[in-house]
Write an enzyme that holds these catalytic residues in place. Structure first.
Site, mmCIF file in Angstrom:
data_model
loop_
_atom_site.group_PDB
_atom_site.id
_atom_site.type_symbol
_atom_site.label_atom_id
_atom_site.label_comp_id
_atom_site.label_asym_id
_atom_site.label_seq_id
_atom_site.Cartn_x
_atom_site.Cartn_y
_atom_site.Cartn_z
ATOM 1 N N LYS A 191 0.844 -1.201 0.000
ATOM 2 C CA LYS A 191 0.000 0.000 0.000
ATOM 3 C C LYS A 191 0.877 1.248 0.000
ATOM 4 O O LYS A 191 0.671 2.159 -0.816
ATOM 5 C CB LYS A 191 -0.876 0.004 1.256
ATOM 6 C CG LYS A 191 -1.533 1.333 1.539
ATOM 7 C CD LYS A 191 -2.387 1.303 2.796
ATOM 8 C CE LYS A 191 -1.642 1.579 4.073
ATOM 9 N NZ LYS A 191 -1.358 2.998 4.354
ATOM 10 N N ASN A 192 1.852 1.273 0.917
ATOM 11 C CA ASN A 192 2.616 2.501 1.101
ATOM 12 C C ASN A 192 3.657 2.739 0.015
ATOM 13 O O ASN A 192 4.389 3.726 0.058
ATOM 14 C CB ASN A 192 3.254 2.530 2.495
ATOM 15 C CG ASN A 192 2.189 2.745 3.560
ATOM 16 O OD1 ASN A 192 1.054 3.104 3.244
ATOM 17 N ND2 ASN A 192 2.556 2.522 4.816
ATOM 18 N N ASP A 208 -4.231 12.773 13.059
ATOM 19 C CA ASP A 208 -5.120 11.615 12.921
ATOM 20 C C ASP A 208 -5.014 10.739 14.155
ATOM 21 O O ASP A 208 -4.438 11.147 15.170
ATOM 22 C CB ASP A 208 -4.860 10.861 11.618
ATOM 23 C CG ASP A 208 -3.493 10.203 11.580
ATOM 24 O OD1 ASP A 208 -2.784 10.231 12.603
ATOM 25 O OD2 ASP A 208 -3.139 9.661 10.538
HETATM 26 N N1 EPU Z 1 7.000 14.152 11.015
HETATM 27 C C1 EPU Z 1 7.091 15.479 11.346
HETATM 28 N N2 EPU Z 1 7.237 16.388 10.346
HETATM 29 C C2 EPU Z 1 7.289 16.025 9.033
HETATM 30 C C3 EPU Z 1 7.185 14.667 8.701
HETATM 31 C C4 EPU Z 1 7.038 13.734 9.715
HETATM 32 O O1 EPU Z 1 7.034 15.835 12.511
HETATM 33 O O2 EPU Z 1 7.430 16.920 8.171
HETATM 34 C C5 EPU Z 1 6.823 13.159 12.092
HETATM 35 C C6 EPU Z 1 5.433 12.535 12.061
HETATM 36 O O3 EPU Z 1 4.482 13.341 12.731
HETATM 37 C C7 EPU Z 1 5.677 11.204 12.739
HETATM 38 C C8 EPU Z 1 7.109 10.849 12.338
HETATM 39 O O4 EPU Z 1 7.699 12.074 11.901
HETATM 40 O O5 EPU Z 1 5.592 11.356 14.132
HETATM 41 C C9 EPU Z 1 7.226 9.792 11.250
HETATM 42 O O6 EPU Z 1 6.519 10.211 10.091
HETATM 43 P P1 EPU Z 1 6.882 9.778 8.595
HETATM 44 O O7 EPU Z 1 6.892 11.015 7.764
HETATM 45 O O8 EPU Z 1 8.077 8.894 8.585
HETATM 46 O O9 EPU Z 1 5.617 8.888 8.234
HETATM 47 P P2 EPU Z 1 4.585 9.085 7.046
HETATM 48 O O10 EPU Z 1 5.301 9.256 5.755
HETATM 49 O O11 EPU Z 1 3.553 10.081 7.432
HETATM 50 C C10 EPU Z 1 4.530 6.511 6.500
HETATM 51 C C11 EPU Z 1 3.463 5.468 6.385
HETATM 52 C C12 EPU Z 1 2.927 5.097 7.760
HETATM 53 C C13 EPU Z 1 4.089 4.629 8.626
HETATM 54 C C14 EPU Z 1 5.173 5.703 8.666
HETATM 55 C C15 EPU Z 1 6.417 5.290 9.432
HETATM 56 C C16 EPU Z 1 2.469 5.968 4.261
HETATM 57 C C17 EPU Z 1 1.260 6.393 3.508
HETATM 58 N N3 EPU Z 1 2.365 5.965 5.577
HETATM 59 O O12 EPU Z 1 3.883 7.653 7.070
HETATM 60 O O13 EPU Z 1 2.034 4.013 7.551
HETATM 61 O O14 EPU Z 1 3.614 4.375 9.930
HETATM 62 O O15 EPU Z 1 5.586 6.034 7.325
HETATM 63 O O16 EPU Z 1 6.956 4.135 8.910
HETATM 64 O O17 EPU Z 1 3.483 5.610 3.670
HETATM 65 C C18 EPU Z 1 0.032 2.770 7.759
HETATM 66 O O18 EPU Z 1 0.269 2.236 6.689
HETATM 67 O O19 EPU Z 1 -0.856 2.329 8.543
HETATM 68 C C19 EPU Z 1 0.810 3.931 8.183
HETATM 69 C C20 EPU Z 1 0.384 4.790 9.103
#
Ligand code: EPU
Length: 409
Positions: A4-5, A100
């Site tokens: 998915k991701n 969220d």
């Molecule tokens: N964060 C910030 N600022 C930013 C970006 C991130 O503070 O500009 C923080 C977030 O708030 C969080 C942490 O950094 O606390 C990690 O966030 P990250 O950006 O790595 O995650 P994401 O890209 O939002 C993806 C997956 C998530 C998965 C995370 C970590 C997708 C669509 N989502 O999220 O997957 O948990 O990486 O591996 O790729 C899921 O599939 O159920 C899911 C939530």
């Protein structure tokens, strides 16, 4: 099945090239339908055939640049259009998704990366607006944290920038490598994906491509924990054990049988009750936060006491209260949860709050005496195609309430 991701991001990557891009091994899940709608509103022709796990995207010469709040709030991964839109059109207006069920999830790192590449970035009326009318230019970027989403946007924005971009402290997930592989097949020049530093040499334009989505390591890990928690025996066909080295190693150390097979890997519990183990979530290759709810469901029925620590998201413990409704012994203390395993849970109605917690609660229900009714199953449909059908094929006693059809049908 494809990740998915990765699939959602690869759909956004297609925006970078005019013409027809085909993605295969795309999972049949509700989130792909939402991303398809978002791309259609940007002017892209999208043909999504869930039964064939294929998406064909016809990207016109001129595309829009706005991602509406209505869709972004339904699908956070929509933020992945940010990089491709600025790179391709010089402008992106993407609704700010807001927090969220698992945390506040800021966008500061995404914005800072685009600013480094020369974009003007501001939030206006709930939209993150990024403008680079004269195009982006290569730069040195250092992420304060290896955010998956910010790494992706920095990468997709820089492939068409003038000159060379170096991005340090990037995420190393297999899904990042998948994006870089697809971009490379489109003509991008990228080095270092899968390491902490990615170097991108900008090119004038990219061409459409055909690409197969990387297997879903979180879905594979879900089946691994399902086998361990229910003391069953599951072969994960197509699962890549190498992408799950840390969690599979922990399950093996705890007394589960973990072995490679010709088609993937297998997790089984052959004797007695496996032991609980401590978990601390970390960026890849550490223990994935997306498997944390499954580690909780496992620990609350495994032998002994353990501590689960969540380091990525500040509010990802909603599963704990629901597991407690099933008779689990689990206490939250800040970003830790202490568990003490009991041999059997006790069925009760519970509510899922996100994809992973929903799937973890279903698995917990399988080791609960009596009936467990999990509500909010639309969350599960976002990440797992027909979860209950796959569980039934493994011998589990699970049914879906008749009025709860998957969203994408
Ligand atoms: N964060 C910030 N600022 C930013 C970006 C991130 O503070 O500009 C923080 C977030 O708030 C969080 C942490 O950094 O606390 C990690 O966030 P990250 O950006 O790595 O995650 P994401 O890209 O939002 C993806 C997956 C998530 C998965 C995370 C970590 C997708 C669509 N989502 O999220 O997957 O948990 O990486 O591996 O790729 C899921 O599939 O159920 C899911 C939530």
């Amino acid at each position: 099945m494809g990740a998915k991701n990765s699939a959602l991001k690869l759909m956004a990557v297609a925006l970078l090239a005019e013409g027809r891009t085909t993605l295969t091994n795309v999972p049949a899940i509700a989130d792909v339908t939402i991303m398809a709608e978002l791309l259609r509103r940007l002017g892209v022709g999208v043909d999504y055939v869930p039964e064939e796990n294929r998406v064909v995207l016809d990207v016109p010469a001129t595309i829009g640049h706005r991602a509406d709040y209505e869709l972004v709030r339904a699908l956070r991964a929509s933020i992945s259009v940010l990089g491709p839109l600025v790179a391709r059109t010089g402008q992106a207006d993407v609704a700010v998704p807001g927090g969220d069920a698992i945390g506040s999830r800021g966008l500061d790192l995404h914005a800072a990366a685009l600013e480094s590449l020369g974009a003007r970035v501001h939030v206006t009326h709930g939209y993150l607006v990024a403008e680079a009318p004269d195009g982006l230019r290569g730069a040195g970027i250092r992420l304060d944290f290896p955010s998956v989403g910010a790494t992706e946007n920095a990468l997709t924005a820089s492939v068409l920038a003038r000159g060379t971009t170096t991005i340090d402290n990037v995420a190393k997930e297999p899904e990042i490598i998948d994006i870089a592989t697809m971009l490379t097949s489109m003509g991008a020049r990228i080095e270092g994906a899968g390491t902490s530093r990615i170097v991108v040499h900008g090119v004038e334009s990219l061409s459409p491509t055909e690409h197969a989505v990387v297997p879903d390591r979180i879905a594979a890990g879900t089946w691994a924990f399902a086998a361990a928690t229910t003391r069953g025996d599951v072969e994960v066909v197509g699962g890549v054990a190498d992408h799950l080295r840390v969690p599979l190693g922990m399950l093996a150390d705890a007394g589960c049988t973990v072995e490679s097979t010709d088609r993937g890997f297998r997790v089984a519990v052959r004797d007695g009750r496996p032991r609980s183990f401590d978990v601390a979530t970390l960026p890849y290759p550490g223990f994935p936060t997306d498997l944390q709810p499954f580690a909780l469901a496992y620990n609350v029925v495994a032998d002994g006491s353990a501590m689960v620590t969540e380091n990525l998201f500040e509010a990802r413990f909603r599963t704990v209260q629901e597991l407690a409704r099933l008779g689990a012994e689990a206490q939250i203390d800040g970003h830790h949860v202490m568990t003490h395993g009991v041999p059997l849970l006790s069925g009760a109605p519970v509510e899922s709050s996100d994809i992973r917690s929903g799937a973890a609660l279903v698995i917990a229900g399988l080791v609960a005496e009596g009936d467990t009714l999990v509500s909010g199953v639309h969350h599960i449909d976002r990440g797992y195609p027909r979860f209950e059908v796959a569980l039934r094929a493994l011998g589990a006693d699970v049914t879906r309430e008749p009025d709860d059809a998957p969203d994408f049908e």
